[in-house]
Design an enzyme around this catalytic site. Sequence first.
Site, PDB file in Angstrom:
ATOM      1  N   SER A 105      -6.954 -15.085  -3.802  1.00  0.00           N
ATOM      2  CA  SER A 105      -8.088 -15.218  -4.715  1.00  0.00           C
ATOM      3  C   SER A 105      -7.647 -15.798  -6.042  1.00  0.00           C
ATOM      4  CB  SER A 105      -8.691 -13.843  -5.022  1.00  0.00           C
ATOM      5  OG  SER A 105      -9.044 -13.183  -3.861  1.00  0.00           O
ATOM      6  N   HIS A 126      -9.807 -20.473   0.632  1.00  0.00           N
ATOM      7  CA  HIS A 126     -10.339 -19.252   0.019  1.00  0.00           C
ATOM      8  C   HIS A 126     -11.746 -18.945   0.510  1.00  0.00           C
ATOM      9  CE1 HIS A 126     -11.558 -16.980  -3.871  1.00  0.00           C
ATOM     10  NE2 HIS A 126     -11.135 -16.147  -2.952  1.00  0.00           N
ATOM     11  N   GLU A 138     -13.318 -22.408  -0.671  1.00  0.00           N
ATOM     12  CA  GLU A 138     -12.609 -23.273  -1.616  1.00  0.00           C
ATOM     13  C   GLU A 138     -11.321 -23.738  -0.935  1.00  0.00           C
ATOM     14  OE1 GLU A 138     -13.776 -21.627  -6.062  1.00  0.00           O
ATOM     15  OE2 GLU A 138     -12.214 -20.567  -4.984  1.00  0.00           O
ATOM     16  N   ASN A 176     -13.663 -17.745  -9.001  1.00  0.00           N
ATOM     17  CA  ASN A 176     -13.091 -16.568  -9.655  1.00  0.00           C
ATOM     18  C   ASN A 176     -12.864 -16.763 -11.149  1.00  0.00           C
ATOM     19  OD1 ASN A 176     -13.004 -14.243  -8.092  1.00  0.00           O
ATOM     20  ND2 ASN A 176     -11.434 -15.122  -6.785  1.00  0.00           N
TER      21      ASN A 176
HETATM   22  N1  NAD Z   1     -11.574  -8.574  -0.987  1.00  0.00           N
HETATM   23  C1  NAD Z   1     -12.175  -9.728  -1.250  1.00  0.00           C
HETATM   24  O1  NAD Z   1     -13.380  -9.760  -1.583  1.00  0.00           O
HETATM   25  C2  NAD Z   1     -11.426 -11.020  -1.133  1.00  0.00           C
HETATM   26  C3  NAD Z   1     -12.159 -12.232  -1.173  1.00  0.00           C
HETATM   27  C4  NAD Z   1     -11.459 -13.442  -1.051  1.00  0.00           C
HETATM   28  C5  NAD Z   1     -10.082 -13.434  -0.907  1.00  0.00           C
HETATM   29  N2  NAD Z   1      -9.389 -12.228  -0.872  1.00  0.00           N
HETATM   30  C6  NAD Z   1      -7.935 -12.279  -0.706  1.00  0.00           C
HETATM   31  O2  NAD Z   1      -7.626 -11.940   0.637  1.00  0.00           O
HETATM   32  C7  NAD Z   1      -6.357 -11.239   0.673  1.00  0.00           C
HETATM   33  C8  NAD Z   1      -6.547  -9.890   1.330  1.00  0.00           C
HETATM   34  O3  NAD Z   1      -7.528  -9.163   0.612  1.00  0.00           O
HETATM   35  P1  NAD Z   1      -8.282  -7.918   1.302  1.00  0.00           P
HETATM   36  O4  NAD Z   1      -9.346  -7.477   0.376  1.00  0.00           O
HETATM   37  O5  NAD Z   1      -8.622  -8.258   2.705  1.00  0.00           O
HETATM   38  O6  NAD Z   1      -7.098  -6.838   1.271  1.00  0.00           O
HETATM   39  P2  NAD Z   1      -6.935  -5.493   2.131  1.00  0.00           P
HETATM   40  O7  NAD Z   1      -6.023  -4.636   1.332  1.00  0.00           O
HETATM   41  O8  NAD Z   1      -8.259  -4.971   2.550  1.00  0.00           O
HETATM   42  O9  NAD Z   1      -6.215  -6.017   3.467  1.00  0.00           O
HETATM   43  C9  NAD Z   1      -4.910  -6.544   3.472  1.00  0.00           C
HETATM   44  C10 NAD Z   1      -4.352  -6.395   4.875  1.00  0.00           C
HETATM   45  O10 NAD Z   1      -3.073  -7.022   4.909  1.00  0.00           O
HETATM   46  C11 NAD Z   1      -2.203  -6.208   5.649  1.00  0.00           C
HETATM   47  N3  NAD Z   1      -0.846  -6.540   5.226  1.00  0.00           N
HETATM   48  C12 NAD Z   1      -0.224  -6.233   4.080  1.00  0.00           C
HETATM   49  N4  NAD Z   1       1.002  -6.787   4.046  1.00  0.00           N
HETATM   50  C13 NAD Z   1       1.148  -7.459   5.208  1.00  0.00           C
HETATM   51  C14 NAD Z   1       2.180  -8.252   5.767  1.00  0.00           C
HETATM   52  N5  NAD Z   1       3.330  -8.467   5.122  1.00  0.00           N
HETATM   53  N6  NAD Z   1       1.966  -8.828   6.973  1.00  0.00           N
HETATM   54  C15 NAD Z   1       0.804  -8.635   7.629  1.00  0.00           C
HETATM   55  N7  NAD Z   1      -0.196  -7.877   7.156  1.00  0.00           N
HETATM   56  C16 NAD Z   1      -0.030  -7.311   5.961  1.00  0.00           C
HETATM   57  C17 NAD Z   1      -2.628  -4.780   5.354  1.00  0.00           C
HETATM   58  O11 NAD Z   1      -2.207  -3.905   6.369  1.00  0.00           O
HETATM   59  C18 NAD Z   1      -4.144  -4.935   5.306  1.00  0.00           C
HETATM   60  O12 NAD Z   1      -4.727  -4.753   6.575  1.00  0.00           O
HETATM   61  C19 NAD Z   1      -5.859 -11.175  -0.774  1.00  0.00           C
HETATM   62  O13 NAD Z   1      -5.014 -12.258  -1.013  1.00  0.00           O
HETATM   63  C20 NAD Z   1      -7.163 -11.321  -1.576  1.00  0.00           C
HETATM   64  O14 NAD Z   1      -6.940 -11.829  -2.859  1.00  0.00           O
HETATM   65  C21 NAD Z   1     -10.042 -11.034  -0.969  1.00  0.00           C
END
Ligand code: NAD
Length: 269
Positions: A105, A126, A138, A176
């Site tokens: 993000s 993204h 994005e 963002n």
């Molecule tokens: N939450 C949102 O609204 C959103 C929106 C757009 C982008 N993002 C981006 O997406 C990414 C994940 O966000 P999220 O909200 O899904 O997080 P989350 O914490 O809900 O999920 C992350 C997942 O990654 C797994 N994980 C952690 N380290 C790992 C590794 N080394 N190898 C494999 N799996 C691993 C965890 O077990 C977990 O299931 C981040 O980079 C975030 O910035 C999030």
Amino acid sequence: MGSGIAQVAALAGFKTIQFDVNADMLAKSKTGIEKNLQWLLDKQKIGIEQQLQCLQNIQFTNRLEDCKADIIIEAIVEKKEAKTGLFNQLALINSSNTIYATNTSSIAVTGIANGLQHPQQVIGMHFFNPAPVMKLVEVIKTEQTDNAVVEAVTQLAIAMGKTPVVCKDAPGFIVNRVARHYYLEAMKLVEEGLATIETVDAVMESTGFKMGPFRLMDLIGMDINFGVSNIVWEALAKPERLRPSILQKQKVDAGELGRKTGKGFYEYQ
Ligand SMILES: NC(=O)c1ccc[n+]([C@@H]2O[C@H](COP(=O)([O-])OP(=O)(O)OC[C@H]3O[C@@H](n4cnc5c(N)ncnc54)[C@H](O)[C@@H]3O)[C@@H](O)[C@H]2O)c1
């Protein structure tokens, strides 16, 4: 996010491998996707063949060695070292043509690319939350990203039914950066005692926003949203107007991360 992206890819007909280090998260993802597909079937948005095909298209695994693909979309913890570490491990078992797309993000895609052997193969892809619903993607191109990679990821987003927008690699990209104020000003109003959380949400929703800022932060996850605020603020040399909120820091410190922990600004069953 990974679960939503896997669902979208598999439903679009791509052979999809969903990898997570945490077996519980994988099981939760599988159940969530099954539930979503059943809902889509009940609403006649997909047919039975699509439902079955989608489930057949996804392989759930916690074995890294299974992760061989043409395009890898990373959606793990929002930490640069974790992302480069994972991509470097995957580079050992994938071909030199594999594309490494990050769903970050806010982390500079250039910084992630610089930690890899093939920076020209690295790009931002993204998605927005919830990934199966939100159309925008994005596509973040760095100075080093190969044009063929930009084209491939743009076409992939279109094939997934999304609307790709190519952006430069700048702090917060487009959404963002602009949206920071939506969250930060809302929290300032509450911190200063000028309005309640419920009032701010209700007012913003009545003006046409799908979700008020507090409801949206609970959906995104407090840790993710606070992390993005910090990264954008630091990358822009800490301007006062973008200073992260104490109110949100307290929520993160208390482990009240939003829907995923059952409590954030609101409580969830
Ligand atoms: N939450 C949102 O609204 C959103 C929106 C757009 C982008 N993002 C981006 O997406 C990414 C994940 O966000 P999220 O909200 O899904 O997080 P989350 O914490 O809900 O999920 C992350 C997942 O990654 C797994 N994980 C952690 N380290 C790992 C590794 N080394 N190898 C494999 N799996 C691993 C965890 O077990 C977990 O299931 C981040 O980079 C975030 O910035 C999030």
